[in-house]
Design an enzyme around this catalytic site. Structure first.
Site, short mmCIF file in Angstrom:
data_model
loop_
_atom_site.label_atom_id
_atom_site.label_comp_id
_atom_site.label_asym_id
_atom_site.label_seq_id
_atom_site.Cartn_x
_atom_site.Cartn_y
_atom_site.Cartn_z
N ASP A 134 0.76 -1.22 -0.06
CA ASP A 134 -0.09 0.17 0.02
C ASP A 134 0.90 1.07 -0.03
O ASP A 134 1.91 1.31 0.34
CB ASP A 134 -0.86 0.04 1.13
N ARG A 135 0.09 2.28 -0.44
CA ARG A 135 1.19 3.66 -0.48
C ARG A 135 1.73 4.13 0.78
O ARG A 135 2.79 4.52 0.75
CB ARG A 135 0.12 4.95 -1.02
#
Length: 290
Positions: A134-135
């Site tokens: 995930d970012r």
């Protein structure tokens, strides 16, 4: 591009069966057989139906994949933990997206890897992200430099034999020092978030308590499946959301993103047949919470 193995078995074996034992998929073998590559035994081109003998070297040659022109080139830096002809292991910082999407198109890990391969003179300019984060999850991420490596490692990904461990800070205190969360996960229609749902995909998360504070617990987490947001969904489902995780009800008073880090990655290299293990130090944000 070429790779060579020395067959260590005791009996003759067909090339296809041997390569499949190393992890090569049926589709890639057919592509090589049908003109996109060549098989060499003792440095001589042979038919794909050939049997190799114990201690004979087998080499496969393959044409580079065509670059994906839709992936922009980024010259931003990469924190490279390990590199050889087949792999890049990257320590991804928080805030960088893994692959291009609607909101970030030109400066993801994939864009940066493409720029790096061009800058270092690689003939293969279509990298494959084997693991993604995930970012706002930092840590270790595995990239295959070419499609041969991507195919050879896919069996470990599909069978969940690649070890992926994370460190997370969750709210409160867990009831046990070691446990498993075995709950299926499904999409929420029209939303980014996921939800526990009996009709969802099977998901298994294992954890060990490492440290505790007044209102938090640091856990080591091992994924036995690879569902989107799996760790975040699972811990929220048992009443211990990750600190900073606004999407799943975590406390955001001090942090605006989840405190989750991909801290360990281990896989068997299908080219050298050696176990490769990498670790990543926790970012300072984990100490700032304590």
């Amino acid at each position: 591009m070429e790779n060579t193995w020395v067959y260590q078995g005791d009996e003759p074996i067909k090339i296809k069966k041997y390569l499949q034992s190393l992890g090569m998929g049926h589709r890639l073998f057919n592509d090589l057989k049908n003109g996109e590559g060549a098989f060499l035994v003792d440095h001589r081109i042979v038919r794909p139906t050939t049997k190799i003998l114990p201690h004979q070297p087998l080499t496969i040659k393959a044409q580079p994949e065509a670059p994906d022109d839709s992936v922009a080139i980024s010259e931003e830096s990469l924190n490279i933990v390990y590199e050889d002809n087949n792999w890049l292991v990257i320590d991804k910082p928080v805030g960088v997206t893994s692959i291009p999407g609607p909101t970030v198109k030109n400066d993801t890990v994939l864009n940066r890897v493409k720029g790096y391969l061009i800058a270092t003179g690689s003939s293969d300019l279509r990298p494959h992200l084997i693991t993604r984060l995930d970012r706002f999850t930092g840590g270790l991420l595995l990239v295959a430099k070419h499609h041969i490596a991507s195919s050879m490692i896919s069996q470990q990904v599909q069978q969940h034999t690649m070890l992926k461990e994370y460190t997370a800070l969750v709210e409160g205190h867990l009831n046990a020092d070691h446990g498993k969360i075995d709950q299926p996960i499904a999409r929420r229609e029209g939303e980014i978030s996921r939800v526990i749902d009996a009709n969802g995909q099977p998901a298994l998360t294992e954890y060990w308590v490492e440290k505790q504070g007044n209102d938090w617990t640091q856990v080591r987490v091992r994924l036995h499946t690879g569902r989107t947001h799996q760790i975040r969904v699972h811990f929220a489902s048992i009443g211990h959301p990750l600190i900073g995780d606004h999407l799943y009800g975590g406390n955001t008073s001090k942090f605006t993103h989840q405190l989750l880090h991909a801290s360990k990655l281990s896989f068997k290299d299908p080219f050298t047949l050696k176990q490769m293990t990498f670790t990543s130090e926790l970012p300072m944000t984990f100490d700032q919470n304590k």
